[in-house]
Design an enzyme around this catalytic site. Sequence first.
Site, PDB file in Angstrom:
ATOM      1  N   HIS A 114     -12.942  18.421 -21.773  1.00 20.16           N
ATOM      2  CA  HIS A 114     -12.057  17.214 -21.168  1.00 20.16           C
ATOM      3  C   HIS A 114     -11.508  16.564 -22.275  1.00 20.16           C
ATOM      4  CE1 HIS A 114     -11.765  13.041 -19.765  1.00 20.16           C
ATOM      5  NE2 HIS A 114     -11.956  13.574 -18.596  1.00 20.16           N
ATOM      6  N   ASP A 191     -21.261  17.647 -23.714  1.00 19.79           N
ATOM      7  CA  ASP A 191     -20.822  16.576 -22.836  1.00 19.79           C
ATOM      8  C   ASP A 191     -21.470  16.984 -21.590  1.00 19.79           C
ATOM      9  OD1 ASP A 191     -19.242  15.278 -21.081  1.00 19.79           O
ATOM     10  OD2 ASP A 191     -17.336  15.764 -21.971  1.00 19.79           O
ATOM     11  N   LYS A 217     -20.928   8.333 -12.951  1.00 23.18           N
ATOM     12  CA  LYS A 217     -20.890   9.603 -12.453  1.00 23.18           C
ATOM     13  C   LYS A 217     -22.390   9.962 -11.879  1.00 23.18           C
ATOM     14  CE  LYS A 217     -17.061  11.389 -15.080  1.00 23.18           C
ATOM     15  NZ  LYS A 217     -16.007  11.662 -14.416  1.00 23.18           N
ATOM     16  N   CYS A 356      -7.333  15.224 -16.947  1.00 21.83           N
ATOM     17  CA  CYS A 356      -7.689  15.061 -18.304  1.00 21.83           C
ATOM     18  C   CYS A 356      -8.128  16.606 -19.053  1.00 21.83           C
ATOM     19  CB  CYS A 356      -8.759  13.978 -18.587  1.00 21.83           C
ATOM     20  SG  CYS A 356      -8.186  12.381 -17.976  1.00 21.83           S
TER      21      CYS A 356
HETATM   22  N1  PMP Z   1     -15.999  14.528 -19.976  1.00 22.07           N
HETATM   23  C1  PMP Z   1     -16.004  15.043 -18.681  1.00 22.07           C
HETATM   24  C2  PMP Z   1     -16.354  16.754 -18.775  1.00 22.07           C
HETATM   25  C3  PMP Z   1     -15.535  14.425 -17.662  1.00 22.07           C
HETATM   26  O1  PMP Z   1     -15.517  15.010 -16.509  1.00 22.07           O
HETATM   27  C4  PMP Z   1     -15.258  12.926 -17.950  1.00 22.07           C
HETATM   28  C5  PMP Z   1     -14.835  12.217 -16.752  1.00 22.07           C
HETATM   29  N2  PMP Z   1     -13.792  12.488 -16.025  1.00 22.07           N
HETATM   30  C6  PMP Z   1     -15.379  12.406 -19.315  1.00 22.07           C
HETATM   31  C7  PMP Z   1     -15.850  13.322 -20.324  1.00 22.07           C
HETATM   32  C8  PMP Z   1     -14.956  10.880 -19.521  1.00 22.07           C
HETATM   33  O2  PMP Z   1     -15.747  10.023 -18.998  1.00 22.07           O
HETATM   34  P1  PMP Z   1     -15.418   8.678 -18.856  1.00 22.07           P
HETATM   35  O3  PMP Z   1     -14.162   8.408 -18.198  1.00 22.07           O
HETATM   36  O4  PMP Z   1     -16.601   7.923 -17.911  1.00 22.07           O
HETATM   37  O5  PMP Z   1     -15.545   8.241 -20.296  1.00 22.07           O
END
Ligand code: PMP
Length: 399
Positions: A114, A191, A217, A356
């Site tokens: 991400h 992560d 999440k 993202c």
């Molecule tokens: N890493 C991964 C694998 C994610 O799916 C996400 C959220 N889409 C994030 C990081 C970032 O999370 P947050 O926006 O809650 O900081």
Amino acid sequence: MDYRKEFPIFENGEKHYLDTAATSQKPKKVLDKVVQYYERYNGNPGRGSHELSMKASEIMDSARETVRQFINAEKTEEIIFTKSTTESINLIAYSYGMEFINEGDEILLGISNHHANIVPWQFVAKKKKAKIKYVELDDDGQFDLNDYKYKLSAKTKIVAVSGVVNVTGVIQPVKEIIEAAHRKNIPVLIDAAQSIVHFKHDVQKLDADFLVFSGHKLFAPMGIGVMYGKKELLDKMPPFLYGGDMIEFVTEQESTFAPLPNKFEGGTQNVGGAVGLKEAIDFIQAIGYDKIDKIGKELDMKALFEIKRLDFVETYCTENVERTGIIAFNVKGVHSHDVAFILDSYHVGVRSGHHCAQPLMNYIGIPSCCRASFGIYNDDEDIAKLVEGLKKVKEVFGI
Ligand code: PMP
């Protein structure tokens, strides 16, 4: 058991929420606990010796201990509260990265990371003249361990990968990734933003150096996240956020810093969020990971079977790789935003765009896709509506 009933959001109007990977819905139990905290116990933790301030401190301690047990960390001070996965990774990048990564060093990332686990490392790499390398995927879309082992070198100063890929739902071989890095004394950041809601993470068994996730999440409110780090690493790292509560002594020109975990928790903490996170963890544990994982995987399998029957839809996963409840797909020749827009008219909520994960999109060779992701509140009707909506997309675009 019908878990949907536990989530008040489904009480009003038709909703086929297939975007749990973006954020989970919140059970009433979690919402009630947060409201109760603000109604009865609200105070600023660590800043006073009156009843409400002390109660808030007690609540933070108890939430920290719940998180410690949840991921089986050895010590409570290894649990740092942040705002999110993004903030947790930034903390590690700014603190560990800026301190220990130098010119000519390498940062090894997964191509399916991400942006939250790419962009902070680009910042460090630029500032410190280090180089970022990416581990590719094999033919099944899985993290390529051969490529990884080839790219791990004496220059590698950190490895940072996802437990589960947020676009494809692929479960990555985290244990093997950590073992290979540790043979060369390289620390690994996991992560767990997508994986933590699907299966147990035992940081001691994994021997993870850093593990990060967001509460939102995981059935908790937004604005609370976790950064786990091994104590010996956290002790060596400078603070990230400077200010109140993270200090020991402050003079006009100098400060000394508080011991862990406060050293990394500058400023007023999100006590309401920590309350929600504790309750969300209790909620997950009462149901059990086995059940949560079974529901997600069954829905995923059913949905994938139905989607694959639609010859105008393409998916980006194979049956050869273990995945969680996430399916990436496109209707051939139609932009993912158009697909999501039509699905929305069927009250089906899927995410569309690049998720993202632009490097992964480029790697797969698509500009964007739709993503359906499943939670314990989804059922067969949600899948039926998704399929009905996709057939409508075909009709509207005349494909
Ligand atoms: N890493 C991964 C694998 C994610 O799916 C996400 C959220 N889409 C994030 C990081 C970032 O999370 P947050 O926006 O809650 O900081």
